[in-house]
Design an enzyme around this catalytic site. Structure first.
Site, PDB file in Angstrom:
ATOM      1  N   HIS A  44      23.730   2.475  27.197  1.00 41.05           N
ATOM      2  CA  HIS A  44      23.947   1.787  25.932  1.00 41.05           C
ATOM      3  C   HIS A  44      25.069   2.466  25.151  1.00 41.05           C
ATOM      4  O   HIS A  44      25.439   3.610  25.425  1.00 41.05           O
ATOM      5  CB  HIS A  44      22.645   1.766  25.128  1.00 41.05           C
ATOM      6  CG  HIS A  44      21.631   0.804  25.693  1.00 41.05           C
ATOM      7  ND1 HIS A  44      20.406   0.571  25.122  1.00 41.05           N
ATOM      8  CD2 HIS A  44      21.685   0.006  26.801  1.00 41.05           C
ATOM      9  CE1 HIS A  44      19.736  -0.331  25.830  1.00 41.05           C
ATOM     10  NE2 HIS A  44      20.484  -0.678  26.858  1.00 41.05           N
ATOM     11  N   GLU A  46      25.196   3.726  22.196  1.00 42.19           N
ATOM     12  CA  GLU A  46      24.826   4.969  21.516  1.00 42.19           C
ATOM     13  C   GLU A  46      24.948   6.157  22.465  1.00 42.19           C
ATOM     14  O   GLU A  46      25.419   7.241  22.087  1.00 42.19           O
ATOM     15  CB  GLU A  46      23.374   4.908  21.014  1.00 42.19           C
ATOM     16  CG  GLU A  46      23.058   3.787  20.040  1.00 42.19           C
ATOM     17  CD  GLU A  46      22.569   2.534  20.735  1.00 42.19           C
ATOM     18  OE1 GLU A  46      23.152   2.169  21.785  1.00 42.19           O
ATOM     19  OE2 GLU A  46      21.622   1.913  20.235  1.00 42.19           O
TER      20      GLU A  46
END
Lengths: 325, 325
Positions: A44, A46
């Site tokens: 992801h 992040e």
């Protein structure tokens, strides 16, 4: 957040069935990293932003070859203690809170002990939401709703394909609106289209285009899989040696209705004026590639090259400055 | 510097005969202001950025109503002592070093004692250059050549109109390349065009457009002056009651040649496909407005609205994501 959005847009629709997401890590007001989710199954946004920030802070190059989400989570949890206590994470979408193809980002953020998380918009997916509440509950400052409208726009395809069907119309033209006369777009644009073909559930194309262009409609430029094809045509007869029929493992439908589109989650229509007219009530988004050339309306041979210099929105219009080549 | 460039582009060609320039002031890594030169005779970008930064730092609202360059120079020199000693000025173009319509920016920057000045590109105008050397000579750290190519592109119109002639082709179309069927662009786009008409030396338009559209070709939307007009037409006969002929203080030429264009410094051509073809060898830049609507090629009445979401360059193409309205 605008930089996160811009980064996420570079992978718009390529993340199917996941949403496009962008993230950035700041420490003492200094931007350490910006990253985007690139493809389903990959880390992801992040995690990629934390990876890059970790490397910027530590110069520990052992992290660089790690590309699997689970391994990145583990590496960061083991090595990044106390590194991010005064750091802020910006992310366009609420960090996930469920075990899917990757471990939940919320747990990683909590265990790294970031000071603050700034979230563009909450996750509309009931299965994935809860990350913001979890972080807040664990003492991390959480702010929600920064450039919220833009962050919601970014994931509109995700919302649509999660709840039914998302239909993207791909359109290529020259600077002066000409769509005919052979290949229009650059290599990078065509690679993007091939990457989309690799992801979609169904490709829709008009019968005339198939007869005239005799296309392959595969994803060879990115080494991807060729999508199933719906040829929208009143006349059902096509020459068998048109290349698109020769691709193994693909289904080709020839139909005079577009009803089949609603059965698929992510559909791309490729076409020109005729298909634009025929499908305008069912299209969710358009993806338009504009090539930097002026093409004569009748004599296609003499393209006049231009160069795009600057583009911005002015009210609801696009304003495009370009240079005569 | 990218933010300075973006700000400057908002006034591209409206600064005639000056160049478009953007500037920003930073202090301890924090952005205090971004500003652009907006119109000849008005304050330069550096002065507007310093004005805004001064207000941000002091909250002294006495500076806000001051709009004249000379008064701003004086006010800042009197009130901003020691305020900018640890500040950095970013500017797309070398600060000027001569007395023109405004006092030289280099002197102001030196007297305010900024720590560093970061310059996109040096001034190609022999009359104005020397600012960087002067600042360096006075102990200010000067860096030159940040995003230099983009900063040079920004002032290409200025370089061209300073040394001869700059020709801009204004073009409006719908999303799907249709240029006919009545007003295409939004109010803000049309105001930009009227502001350009207020600045240019000559407006060129095709005879057919004059006969069919019966335009006024003035700058009423911005309260500006109506430019002189060259109607490019083989046929010399036009109905006298076409509004453009009724504007006082304007010259209208009707000619079957475009030779006159080279006599003017800043020329704007407004037209569609025909003029695009006729002028493509003489045009320097294009300014294109794309309206967020799909217009049928034959029946102009039923515009299908769309909304532009995101635009970026991909290789040399433009990639435009939009939403079906």
């Amino acid at each position: 957040m605008q930089a996160c959005l811009d980064e996420a847009w570079k992978y718009q629709c390529l993340t199917y069935p996941n949403p496009a997401v962008g993230a950035a890590v700041l420490k003492e007001g200094r931007l350490l990293s910006i990253a985007a989710h690139q493809q389903a199954g990959g880390p992801h946004a992040e995690v990629l932003a934390l990876k890059e920030a970790y490397y910027r802070l530590t110069k520990d190059s052992d992290i660089l070859p790690i590309t699997q989400a689970l391994h990145l989570h583990n590496y960061l949890q083991t090595h990044a203690h106390n590194l991010f206590h005064d750091a802020t994470l910006y992310v366009t979408l609420e960090p996930c809170f469920h075990y899917g193809k990757t471990p939940p980002c919320s747990l990683l953020i909590k265990s790294l002990g970031l000071r603050e998380v700034v979230i563009g918009t909450l996750d509309p997916n009931a299965q994935a939401t809860g990350g913001a509440a979890y972080l807040r509950h664990n003492g991390i400052k959480v702010r929600v709703g920064v450039l919220e409208r833009q962050c919601q726009e970014l994931i509109e395809p995700f919302v649509k394909w999660s709840n039914g069907s998302f239909v993207l119309f791909k359109y290529a033209q020259t600077f002066n609106g000409v769509v005919k006369g052979g290949i229009i777009s650059s290599q990078a644009s065509r690679e993007y289209v091939h990457a989309l073909r690799d992801r979609i559930d169904l490709l829709v194309i008009g019968g005339n285009t198939v007869r005239i262009d005799r296309p392959i409609l595969d994803a060879r430029l990115v080494g991807g899989r060729a999508p199933n094809v719906l040829i929208y045509s009143k006349k059902k007869k096509f020459s068998d040696n048109i290349p698109l029929f020769g691709i193994g493992g693909r289904r080709v439908y020839i139909e005079d209705s577009l009803e089949r589109v609603a059965q698929y989650s992510f559909v791309m229509i490729e076409g020109g004026e005729g298909m634009l007219r025929a499908t305008k009530m069912m299209v969710d988004w358009y993806l338009q590639f504009v090539a930097p050339k002026c093409r004569a309306l009748e004599n296609y041979r003499c393209d006049k090259k231009i160069e795009f210099l600057h583009t911005r929105k002015i009210d609801r219009d696009l304003m495009i400055w370009s240079q005569n080549g």
